[in-house]
Enzyme design. Structure first.
Site, PDB file in Angstrom:
ATOM      1  N   GLY A   1       9.960  -4.343 -20.681  1.00 36.16           N
ATOM      2  CA  GLY A   1      10.806  -5.153 -21.569  1.00 36.16           C
ATOM      3  C   GLY A   1      12.040  -5.713 -20.875  1.00 36.16           C
ATOM      4  O   GLY A   1      13.139  -5.740 -21.436  1.00 36.16           O
ATOM      5  N   ALA A   2      11.875  -6.182 -19.631  1.00 30.75           N
ATOM      6  CA  ALA A   2      13.021  -6.711 -18.881  1.00 30.75           C
ATOM      7  C   ALA A   2      13.518  -8.021 -19.478  1.00 30.75           C
ATOM      8  O   ALA A   2      12.742  -8.781 -20.067  1.00 30.75           O
ATOM      9  CB  ALA A   2      12.616  -6.929 -17.431  1.00 30.75           C
TER      10      ALA A   2
ATOM     11  N   ASP B   1      -2.154  -7.165  -3.536  1.00 29.38           N
ATOM     12  CA  ASP B   1      -2.199  -8.505  -2.954  1.00 29.38           C
ATOM     13  C   ASP B   1      -3.479  -8.737  -2.153  1.00 29.38           C
ATOM     14  O   ASP B   1      -3.532  -9.611  -1.299  1.00 29.38           O
ATOM     15  CB  ASP B   1      -0.972  -8.712  -2.042  1.00 29.38           C
ATOM     16  CG  ASP B   1      -0.887  -7.661  -0.939  1.00 29.38           C
ATOM     17  OD1 ASP B   1      -1.674  -6.694  -0.961  1.00 29.38           O
ATOM     18  OD2 ASP B   1      -0.028  -7.806  -0.057  1.00 29.38           O
TER      19      ASP B   1
ATOM     20  N   THR C   1      -3.886  -0.529  -1.925  1.00 27.87           N
ATOM     21  CA  THR C   1      -2.477  -0.842  -1.648  1.00 27.87           C
ATOM     22  C   THR C   1      -1.749  -0.934  -2.972  1.00 27.87           C
ATOM     23  O   THR C   1      -2.314  -1.440  -3.947  1.00 27.87           O
ATOM     24  CB  THR C   1      -2.311  -2.178  -0.898  1.00 27.87           C
ATOM     25  OG1 THR C   1      -0.929  -2.583  -0.979  1.00 27.87           O
ATOM     26  CG2 THR C   1      -3.147  -3.305  -1.469  1.00 27.87           C
TER      27      THR C   1
ATOM     28  N   GLY D   1       0.340   1.157   4.138  1.00 26.99           N
ATOM     29  CA  GLY D   1       1.142   1.946   3.197  1.00 26.99           C
ATOM     30  C   GLY D   1       0.257   2.899   2.412  1.00 26.99           C
ATOM     31  O   GLY D   1      -0.812   2.499   1.944  1.00 26.99           O
TER      32      GLY D   1
ATOM     33  N   GLN E   1       8.082   4.740  -5.399  1.00 28.68           N
ATOM     34  CA  GLN E   1       6.904   4.161  -6.071  1.00 28.68           C
ATOM     35  C   GLN E   1       5.595   4.546  -5.405  1.00 28.68           C
ATOM     36  O   GLN E   1       4.535   4.488  -6.001  1.00 28.68           O
ATOM     37  CB  GLN E   1       6.981   2.621  -6.052  1.00 28.68           C
ATOM     38  CG  GLN E   1       8.046   2.067  -6.919  1.00 28.68           C
ATOM     39  CD  GLN E   1       8.475   0.680  -6.433  1.00 28.68           C
ATOM     40  OE1 GLN E   1       8.056  -0.320  -6.975  1.00 28.68           O
ATOM     41  NE2 GLN E   1       9.299   0.623  -5.414  1.00 28.68           N
TER      42      GLN E   1
ATOM     43  N   VAL F   1     -16.494  11.650   1.619  1.00 32.07           N
ATOM     44  CA  VAL F   1     -17.034  12.826   2.315  1.00 32.07           C
ATOM     45  C   VAL F   1     -18.183  13.452   1.525  1.00 32.07           C
ATOM     46  O   VAL F   1     -19.280  13.673   2.055  1.00 32.07           O
ATOM     47  CB  VAL F   1     -15.905  13.866   2.562  1.00 32.07           C
ATOM     48  CG1 VAL F   1     -16.480  15.186   3.072  1.00 32.07           C
ATOM     49  CG2 VAL F   1     -14.884  13.296   3.549  1.00 32.07           C
TER      50      VAL F   1
ATOM     51  N   ASP G   1      -4.232  -5.269   2.724  1.00 31.49           N
ATOM     52  CA  ASP G   1      -4.703  -6.519   3.334  1.00 31.49           C
ATOM     53  C   ASP G   1      -4.617  -6.499   4.855  1.00 31.49           C
ATOM     54  O   ASP G   1      -5.527  -6.971   5.537  1.00 31.49           O
ATOM     55  CB  ASP G   1      -4.002  -7.746   2.733  1.00 31.49           C
ATOM     56  CG  ASP G   1      -2.516  -7.759   2.970  1.00 31.49           C
ATOM     57  OD1 ASP G   1      -1.934  -6.686   3.261  1.00 31.49           O
ATOM     58  OD2 ASP G   1      -1.909  -8.837   2.870  1.00 31.49           O
TER      59      ASP G   1
ATOM     60  N   GLY H   1       6.338  -4.447  -3.149  1.00 32.42           N
ATOM     61  CA  GLY H   1       5.301  -5.464  -3.287  1.00 32.42           C
ATOM     62  C   GLY H   1       5.212  -6.375  -2.084  1.00 32.42           C
ATOM     63  O   GLY H   1       4.459  -7.341  -2.076  1.00 32.42           O
ATOM     64  N   ARG H   2       6.061  -6.136  -1.101  1.00 30.43           N
ATOM     65  CA  ARG H   2       6.156  -6.988   0.081  1.00 30.43           C
ATOM     66  C   ARG H   2       6.410  -8.422  -0.374  1.00 30.43           C
ATOM     67  O   ARG H   2       7.358  -8.648  -1.093  1.00 30.43           O
ATOM     68  CB  ARG H   2       4.895  -6.856   0.928  1.00 30.43           C
ATOM     69  CG  ARG H   2       5.165  -7.129   2.392  1.00 30.43           C
ATOM     70  CD  ARG H   2       3.954  -7.007   3.230  1.00 30.43           C
ATOM     71  NE  ARG H   2       3.740  -5.643   3.659  1.00 30.43           N
ATOM     72  CZ  ARG H   2       2.702  -5.261   4.396  1.00 30.43           C
ATOM     73  NH1 ARG H   2       1.788  -6.121   4.750  1.00 30.43           N
ATOM     74  NH2 ARG H   2       2.581  -4.022   4.784  1.00 30.43           N
TER      75      ARG H   2
ATOM     76  N   ASP I   1       0.565  -2.929  -3.514  1.00 28.88           N
ATOM     77  CA  ASP I   1       1.048  -4.313  -3.681  1.00 28.88           C
ATOM     78  C   ASP I   1       0.121  -5.176  -4.535  1.00 28.88           C
ATOM     79  O   ASP I   1       0.546  -6.197  -5.062  1.00 28.88           O
ATOM     80  CB  ASP I   1       1.217  -4.984  -2.311  1.00 28.88           C
ATOM     81  CG  ASP I   1       2.220  -4.253  -1.430  1.00 28.88           C
ATOM     82  OD1 ASP I   1       3.061  -3.519  -1.985  1.00 28.88           O
ATOM     83  OD2 ASP I   1       2.149  -4.405  -0.196  1.00 28.88           O
TER      84      ASP I   1
ATOM     85  N   ARG J   1       1.282   2.285  10.708  1.00 20.67           N
ATOM     86  CA  ARG J   1       1.157   0.864  11.064  1.00 20.67           C
ATOM     87  C   ARG J   1       0.945   0.892  12.575  1.00 20.67           C
ATOM     88  O   ARG J   1       1.701   1.549  13.285  1.00 20.67           O
ATOM     89  CB  ARG J   1       2.440   0.104  10.735  1.00 20.67           C
ATOM     90  CG  ARG J   1       3.046   0.506   9.387  1.00 20.67           C
ATOM     91  CD  ARG J   1       2.862  -0.512   8.341  1.00 20.67           C
ATOM     92  NE  ARG J   1       3.556  -0.116   7.110  1.00 20.67           N
ATOM     93  CZ  ARG J   1       3.146  -0.450   5.916  1.00 20.67           C
ATOM     94  NH1 ARG J   1       2.057  -1.169   5.766  1.00 20.67           N
ATOM     95  NH2 ARG J   1       3.828  -0.093   4.855  1.00 20.67           N
TER      96      ARG J   1
HETATM   97  P1  ADP Z   1      -1.598  -2.721   4.577  1.00 21.83           P
HETATM   98  O1  ADP Z   1      -2.968  -2.429   5.045  1.00 21.83           O
HETATM   99  O2  ADP Z   1      -1.097  -1.688   3.602  1.00 21.83           O
HETATM  100  O3  ADP Z   1      -1.415  -4.129   4.096  1.00 21.83           O
HETATM  101  P2  ADP Z   1      -0.281  -3.445   7.087  1.00 21.83           P
HETATM  102  O4  ADP Z   1      -0.222  -4.896   6.773  1.00 21.83           O
HETATM  103  O5  ADP Z   1       0.925  -2.844   7.708  1.00 21.83           O
HETATM  104  O6  ADP Z   1      -0.603  -2.533   5.812  1.00 21.83           O
HETATM  105  O7  ADP Z   1      -1.524  -3.222   8.051  1.00 21.83           O
HETATM  106  C1  ADP Z   1      -1.886  -1.931   8.461  1.00 21.83           C
HETATM  107  C2  ADP Z   1      -2.435  -1.963   9.855  1.00 21.83           C
HETATM  108  O8  ADP Z   1      -3.608  -2.775   9.901  1.00 21.83           O
HETATM  109  C3  ADP Z   1      -1.518  -2.604  10.892  1.00 21.83           C
HETATM  110  O9  ADP Z   1      -0.494  -1.747  11.329  1.00 21.83           O
HETATM  111  C4  ADP Z   1      -2.513  -2.900  11.998  1.00 21.83           C
HETATM  112  O10 ADP Z   1      -2.844  -1.731  12.702  1.00 21.83           O
HETATM  113  C5  ADP Z   1      -3.728  -3.348  11.206  1.00 21.83           C
HETATM  114  N1  ADP Z   1      -3.745  -4.809  11.100  1.00 21.83           N
HETATM  115  C6  ADP Z   1      -2.986  -5.602  10.324  1.00 21.83           C
HETATM  116  N2  ADP Z   1      -3.262  -6.908  10.516  1.00 21.83           N
HETATM  117  C7  ADP Z   1      -4.227  -6.933  11.457  1.00 21.83           C
HETATM  118  C8  ADP Z   1      -4.950  -7.978  12.113  1.00 21.83           C
HETATM  119  N3  ADP Z   1      -4.741  -9.274  11.830  1.00 21.83           N
HETATM  120  N4  ADP Z   1      -5.879  -7.639  13.045  1.00 21.83           N
HETATM  121  C9  ADP Z   1      -6.115  -6.345  13.338  1.00 21.83           C
HETATM  122  N5  ADP Z   1      -5.471  -5.316  12.763  1.00 21.83           N
HETATM  123  C10 ADP Z   1      -4.547  -5.593  11.846  1.00 21.83           C
HETATM  124  O1  F6P Z   2       2.398  -2.311   1.470  1.00 18.94           O
HETATM  125  C1  F6P Z   2       2.967  -1.285   0.715  1.00 18.94           C
HETATM  126  C2  F6P Z   2       4.470  -1.280   0.886  1.00 18.94           C
HETATM  127  O2  F6P Z   2       4.983  -0.195   0.121  1.00 18.94           O
HETATM  128  C3  F6P Z   2       5.175  -2.577   0.494  1.00 18.94           C
HETATM  129  O3  F6P Z   2       5.337  -2.710  -0.901  1.00 18.94           O
HETATM  130  C4  F6P Z   2       6.469  -2.425   1.238  1.00 18.94           C
HETATM  131  O4  F6P Z   2       7.067  -3.685   1.504  1.00 18.94           O
HETATM  132  C5  F6P Z   2       6.042  -1.756   2.512  1.00 18.94           C
HETATM  133  O5  F6P Z   2       4.822  -1.082   2.219  1.00 18.94           O
HETATM  134  C6  F6P Z   2       7.029  -0.769   3.056  1.00 18.94           C
HETATM  135  O6  F6P Z   2       6.559  -0.342   4.271  1.00 18.94           O
HETATM  136  P1  F6P Z   2       7.068   0.965   5.021  1.00 18.94           P
HETATM  137  O7  F6P Z   2       6.563   2.150   4.266  1.00 18.94           O
HETATM  138  O8  F6P Z   2       6.461   0.860   6.378  1.00 18.94           O
HETATM  139  O9  F6P Z   2       8.555   0.907   5.006  1.00 18.94           O
END
Ligand code: ADP
Ligand code: F6P
Length: 323
Positions: free
Chosen positions: A185-186, A129, A125, A11, A255, A24, A103, A170-171, A127, A72
């Site tokens: 203030g929720a 997380d 990210t 994301g 967001q 760079v 992550d 936030g997934r 999130d 992704r």
């Molecule tokens: P974010 O990095 O924002 O958490 P994703 O979880 O969608 O987003 O991961 C982004 C990309 O990272 C995935 O589409 C994939 O290409 C790669 N990725 C995610 N998990 C793994 C994994 N366990 N091993 C290798 N590549 C991964």
């Molecule tokens: O990881 C960032 C995030 O915005 C999450 O909060 C959300 O669940 C997800 O990406 C949405 O993913 P996409 O942009 O692929 O719909």
């Protein structure tokens, strides 16, 4: 030294452009050459490289999103996909790869690094997380965008004595909901980390009206069992007994689209510069993040193995402050 490559993955997050720019220009300062990859791991597998000079990253620090593009990429999760990526890097004599992402992206960095290629991650990210950084790139801007929306909803909620449900991203992590819920203030906050009973929410909202409040805002994380759809359905199914319904606003991708504030511009800049400084010392297989206010590196293996905890004491604080 060398030729390096940089990509953004997962994301998008405000501040990614600041990080690209810093990577760079710091690398150029070291006398290195930098190639950017278009569209994250997809571009890496396809060999979609562009040369990045100082002017190519001019005028981007103030923009949200990522000028390199992001995807992704399912193929990168496979060994075959990563071998194709490795071939692209080796064919161009690239000495190291900088991965700006969350992550999932850093799980990818770790996997590539385990195959023997020098990779360095930058924690990014919305999130928040990702272990190895108490706050990740993009979080601050996303929080402020969500907060502005919540403030506005509160205005109209007060005028009409209404209850609003605001769903934030936030997934499966409740960080954004918890922070914006407290700062906005929720009256109630719903997150995946804490089991929530819709009846309890109804009781809290009724009690807040009885205490004289003209509005009620429930901030709910998209990953909660009772997210916006779930809670709205419950309230609508029990409309007669509960006595009111909830207007729903899902903030969604709005967001992610904000222009980076000063915090994320600085964080991206510091992360990007630090990534190059670590590489200059031949340190890799690490994630650059912020811990206790300092830029630090954590081994990608540790990052991949751990789950970032949420400070749940803040839920109790939120309850106290919602009086
Ligand atoms: P974010 O990095 O924002 O958490 P994703 O979880 O969608 O987003 O991961 C982004 C990309 O990272 C995935 O589409 C994939 O290409 C790669 N990725 C995610 N998990 C793994 C994994 N366990 N091993 C290798 N590549 C991964
Ligand atoms: O990881 C960032 C995030 O915005 C999450 O909060 C959300 O669940 C997800 O990406 C949405 O993913 P996409 O942009 O692929 O719909």
């Amino acid at each position: 030294m060398k030729r390096i490559a940089v990509l953004t993955s997962g994301g998008d997050a405000a501040g990614m452009n600041a990080a690209i720019r810093a990577v760079v220009r710091t690398a150029l300062h070291c006398g290195w050459e930098v190639l950017g990859l278009k569209h994250g791991y997809t571009g890496l597998i396809a060999g979609d490289f562009v040369v990045l000079g100082a002017r190519d990253v001019g005028g981007i620090i103030q923009h949200g999103g990522t000028k390199l593009g992001s995807t992704r990429c399912e193929e990168f999760k496979t060994e075959q996909g990563r071998l194709r990526a490795l071939r692209q890097l080796n064919e161009r004599d690239i000495g190291a790869l900088v991965v700006i992402g969350g992550d999932g992206s850093q799980a990818g960095s770790h996997a590539l690094s385990q195959m023997g290629f020098p990779v360095i991650g930058i924690a990014s990210t919305i999130d928040n997380d990702l272990c190895g950084s108490e706050i990740t790139l993009g979080v601050d801007t996303a929080l402020n965008v969500a907060l502005e929306a919540i403030d506005r909803l509160k205005v109209t909620a007060s005028s009409h004595q209404r209850a609003f449900l605001v769903e934030v991203m936030g997934r499966d992590c409740g960080y954004i909901a918890l922070m914006t819920g407290i700062a906005g203030g929720a009256e109630a906050i719903v997150i995946p980390e804490v089991e929530t009973d819709p009846e309890q929410i109804a009781t809290e909202l009724r009690a807040s009206y009885e205490r004289g409040k003209a509005h009620a805002i429930v901030v709910v994380a998209e990953g909660a069992k009772y997210n916006a759809d779930g809670l709205a359905r419950y309230f609508s199914d029990h409309r007669k007994r509960l006595g009111f319904d909830l207007r729903v606003t899902k903030l969604g991708h709005v967001q992610r689209g904000g222009a980076p504030g000063v915090f994320d511009r600085m964080l991206g800049t510091r992360f990007g510069a630090a990534a190059i400084q670590y590489l200059a010392k031949d340190e890799h297989g690490i994630l650059v993040g912020l811990l206790k206010g300092e830029i630090v590196a954590t081994p990608l293996a540790e990052v991949a193995a751990a789950r970032k905890p949420l400070d749940l004491r803040l839920m109790e604080l939120a309850r106290v402050l919602a009086r």
